[in-house]
Enzyme design. Structure first.
Site, PDB file in Angstrom:
ATOM      1  N   PRO A   1     -29.906   4.350 -26.206  1.00 36.95           N
ATOM      2  CA  PRO A   1     -29.377   5.306 -27.112  1.00 36.95           C
ATOM      3  C   PRO A   1     -28.900   6.667 -26.438  1.00 36.95           C
ATOM      4  O   PRO A   1     -29.889   7.281 -26.082  1.00 36.95           O
ATOM      5  CB  PRO A   1     -30.293   5.523 -28.357  1.00 36.95           C
ATOM      6  CG  PRO A   1     -31.493   5.082 -27.521  1.00 36.95           C
ATOM      7  CD  PRO A   1     -31.343   3.982 -26.446  1.00 36.95           C
ATOM      8  N   MET A   2     -27.598   6.785 -26.021  1.00 42.43           N
ATOM      9  CA  MET A   2     -27.093   7.781 -25.299  1.00 42.43           C
ATOM     10  C   MET A   2     -26.284   8.761 -26.057  1.00 42.43           C
ATOM     11  O   MET A   2     -25.355   8.305 -26.621  1.00 42.43           O
ATOM     12  CB  MET A   2     -26.644   7.413 -24.020  1.00 42.43           C
ATOM     13  CG  MET A   2     -27.649   6.910 -23.001  1.00 42.43           C
ATOM     14  SD  MET A   2     -26.867   6.102 -21.455  1.00 42.43           S
ATOM     15  CE  MET A   2     -26.027   4.707 -22.188  1.00 42.43           C
TER      16      MET A   2
ATOM     17  N   GLN B   1     -31.028   4.550 -34.197  1.00 42.89           N
ATOM     18  CA  GLN B   1     -32.155   5.448 -33.869  1.00 42.89           C
ATOM     19  C   GLN B   1     -31.999   6.927 -34.428  1.00 42.89           C
ATOM     20  O   GLN B   1     -31.144   7.453 -34.396  1.00 42.89           O
ATOM     21  CB  GLN B   1     -32.312   5.547 -32.051  1.00 42.89           C
ATOM     22  CG  GLN B   1     -33.511   6.280 -31.622  1.00 42.89           C
ATOM     23  CD  GLN B   1     -33.323   6.932 -30.374  1.00 42.89           C
ATOM     24  OE1 GLN B   1     -32.597   7.852 -29.848  1.00 42.89           O
ATOM     25  NE2 GLN B   1     -34.196   6.132 -29.390  1.00 42.89           N
TER      26      GLN B   1
ATOM     27  N   CYS C   1     -36.897  12.068 -26.221  1.00 46.88           N
ATOM     28  CA  CYS C   1     -35.775  12.968 -25.789  1.00 46.88           C
ATOM     29  C   CYS C   1     -36.340  13.998 -25.254  1.00 46.88           C
ATOM     30  O   CYS C   1     -37.275  14.873 -25.926  1.00 46.88           O
ATOM     31  CB  CYS C   1     -35.033  13.277 -27.225  1.00 46.88           C
ATOM     32  SG  CYS C   1     -33.802  14.393 -26.878  1.00 46.88           S
TER      33      CYS C   1
ATOM     34  N   HIS D   1     -39.829   4.839 -21.215  1.00 46.61           N
ATOM     35  CA  HIS D   1     -38.950   5.438 -19.856  1.00 46.61           C
ATOM     36  C   HIS D   1     -40.045   6.015 -19.083  1.00 46.61           C
ATOM     37  O   HIS D   1     -41.081   6.743 -19.414  1.00 46.61           O
ATOM     38  CB  HIS D   1     -38.134   6.719 -20.471  1.00 46.61           C
ATOM     39  CG  HIS D   1     -37.442   7.260 -19.256  1.00 46.61           C
ATOM     40  ND1 HIS D   1     -36.120   6.872 -18.923  1.00 46.61           N
ATOM     41  CD2 HIS D   1     -37.796   8.065 -18.491  1.00 46.61           C
ATOM     42  CE1 HIS D   1     -35.687   7.629 -17.782  1.00 46.61           C
ATOM     43  NE2 HIS D   1     -36.714   8.576 -17.448  1.00 46.61           N
TER      44      HIS D   1
ATOM     45  N   GLY E   1     -35.512   3.195 -16.902  1.00 46.77           N
ATOM     46  CA  GLY E   1     -35.562   4.257 -15.896  1.00 46.77           C
ATOM     47  C   GLY E   1     -35.283   3.682 -14.623  1.00 46.77           C
ATOM     48  O   GLY E   1     -35.953   2.921 -13.976  1.00 46.77           O
ATOM     49  N   ASP E   2     -34.066   4.358 -13.952  1.00 40.92           N
ATOM     50  CA  ASP E   2     -33.503   4.035 -12.671  1.00 40.92           C
ATOM     51  C   ASP E   2     -33.300   2.602 -12.136  1.00 40.92           C
ATOM     52  O   ASP E   2     -33.054   2.149 -11.207  1.00 40.92           O
ATOM     53  CB  ASP E   2     -34.856   4.391 -11.888  1.00 40.92           C
ATOM     54  CG  ASP E   2     -35.209   5.784 -11.566  1.00 40.92           C
ATOM     55  OD1 ASP E   2     -34.475   6.432 -12.150  1.00 40.92           O
ATOM     56  OD2 ASP E   2     -36.328   6.045 -11.202  1.00 40.92           O
TER      57      ASP E   2
ATOM     58  N   GLY F   1     -29.499   2.588 -19.377  1.00 42.19           N
ATOM     59  CA  GLY F   1     -29.015   3.777 -19.799  1.00 42.19           C
ATOM     60  C   GLY F   1     -27.793   4.300 -19.002  1.00 42.19           C
ATOM     61  O   GLY F   1     -26.776   3.581 -18.842  1.00 42.19           O
ATOM     62  N   ARG F   2     -27.963   5.118 -18.060  1.00 46.17           N
ATOM     63  CA  ARG F   2     -26.833   6.075 -17.332  1.00 46.17           C
ATOM     64  C   ARG F   2     -26.118   4.984 -16.269  1.00 46.17           C
ATOM     65  O   ARG F   2     -25.206   5.250 -16.147  1.00 46.17           O
ATOM     66  CB  ARG F   2     -27.617   7.086 -16.562  1.00 46.17           C
ATOM     67  CG  ARG F   2     -28.170   8.349 -17.248  1.00 46.17           C
ATOM     68  CD  ARG F   2     -28.764   9.330 -16.441  1.00 46.17           C
ATOM     69  NE  ARG F   2     -30.125   8.899 -15.960  1.00 46.17           N
ATOM     70  CZ  ARG F   2     -30.941   9.405 -15.168  1.00 46.17           C
ATOM     71  NH1 ARG F   2     -30.503  10.278 -14.485  1.00 46.17           N
ATOM     72  NH2 ARG F   2     -32.073   8.931 -14.585  1.00 46.17           N
TER      73      ARG F   2
END
Length: 331
Positions: free
Chosen positions: A18-19, A72, A102, A171, A205-206, A228-229
């Site tokens: 969720p971004m 979310q 967050c 995360h 994460g990563d 995510g990213r």
């Protein structure tokens, strides 16, 4: 098969994170097409929902082709989160996710998001009340802790599991780290391996390439991975990870033509969702990411951002393709 509530997932599901300003319906549609197994909306303010704020209510919009889909929410007040949970359930998502991760100041320093990790009894009480309030599965996304000195992630997950939370995504950073430094998955592995934990644990994460995803799955034992990213401008990461997991070989990266076709699809979804003017405006932030690494694209960035219509954007995209294959531009 992995189970959340009554819903079955694959043995190694890939989740879209969720971004904010990213995980909207147009982007989710693209990621679903590329293999995302479970997706989440942008995080939604519980205060915004109970006040019927336009921006918050708009984020509730989900579609059947996106399922399974989680909505979310975040907030610092238990009563407000309870009320927002009821609103969410009426939208009929697959599940409801609580944001306990967050790190941004406007959220965490008010006691919401990762801020609630400073008050574990309240965190547990909030989750318990939300679980009681709704009939759909409740999941949580969180971080390792507020800072390195306060990492209590095993206790966090135990408390959440005890009150009926049905899956947790961790995360591998603290709130203090924000998005800096390397995510520490060893803590995630400790949670997953602990004999008291029986709900699905997802790592986050990563993860930015297929080999790393599969390596982390095997090394840390997580049930699935949240991306995510790395998916921003590169939704193909989902299909690439799945292919590598199944075959041990890497897919070739998307061609320029495939990137252009995906940009067009994304733009069409954006226009269908918000109309041509707003759809075009919101698409502007995606162009650089979709064409990352393509040298000559810098000559077209301004034109794409300033293009006033879908037709003009499509003409520019065709010109970009012609430049790549050595043909004479049409404009």
């Amino acid at each position: 098969m992995l189970k959340i509530g009554n819903y079955l997932l694959s043995n190694f599901p890939l989740l879209l994170a969720p971004m904010e300003d990213v995980s909207d319906p147009p982007f989710r549609a693209i990621c679903k097409e590329q293999g995302a197994d479970l997706m989440y909306t942008e995080f939604i303010s519980s205060e915004g929902l109970i006040r019927n704020a336009t921006k918050s209510v708009k984020k509730l919009e989900i579609y059947n082709h996106e399922r399974p889909i989680g909505i979310q929410i975040f907030g610092e007040a238990i009563e407000t989160m309870q009320a927002a949970a009821v609103i969410v359930e009426n939208t009929q998502p697959t599940l409801l996710d609580i944001n306990y991760g967050c790190p941004v100041k406007q959220v965490a320093c008010k006691g919401a998001g990762a801020g609630i990790l400073l008050d574990l009894p309240k965190m547990q009480a909030m989750a318990a009340e939300i679980v009681k309030q709704v009939s759909i599965p409740v999941t949580v996304k969180t971080r390792l802790g507020w800072d390195h000195a306060s990492i209590k992630i095993l206790e966090v997950v135990q408390r959440l599991q005890d009150v009926g939370v049905q899956a947790v995504t961790i995360h591998g950073r603290t709130r203090q780290q924000m998005y800096k430094g390397e995510a520490d998955w060893s803590y995630i592995a400790q949670v997953k391996a602990h004999p008291s934990i029986h709900i699905p644990i997802f790592g986050n994460g990563d993860i930015d390439n297929p080999a790393k995803a599969v390596t982390y799955k095997k090394r840390y034992g997580v049930d699935g991975i949240m991306i995510g990213r790395a998916s921003i401008g590169y939704p193909w990461i989902f299909r690439e990870i799945k292919h590598y997991y199944a075959t041990g070989t890497l897919l070739p990266p998307p061609t320029l033509q495939e990137r252009i076709e995906t940009v067009k699809k994304h733009l069409v979804h954006a226009i269908q969702w918000k109309g041509e003017r707003l759809g075009i405006l919101e698409m502007r932030r995606h162009y650089t990411n979709y064409f990352r690494g393509i040298q000559f694209i810098k000559n077209y960035r301004l034109s794409l951002v300033e293009a006033p219509s879908y037709a003009v954007i499509c003409d520019l995209l065709e010109e970009i393709l012609h430049m790549q294959i050595g043909q004479t531009p049409t404009l």
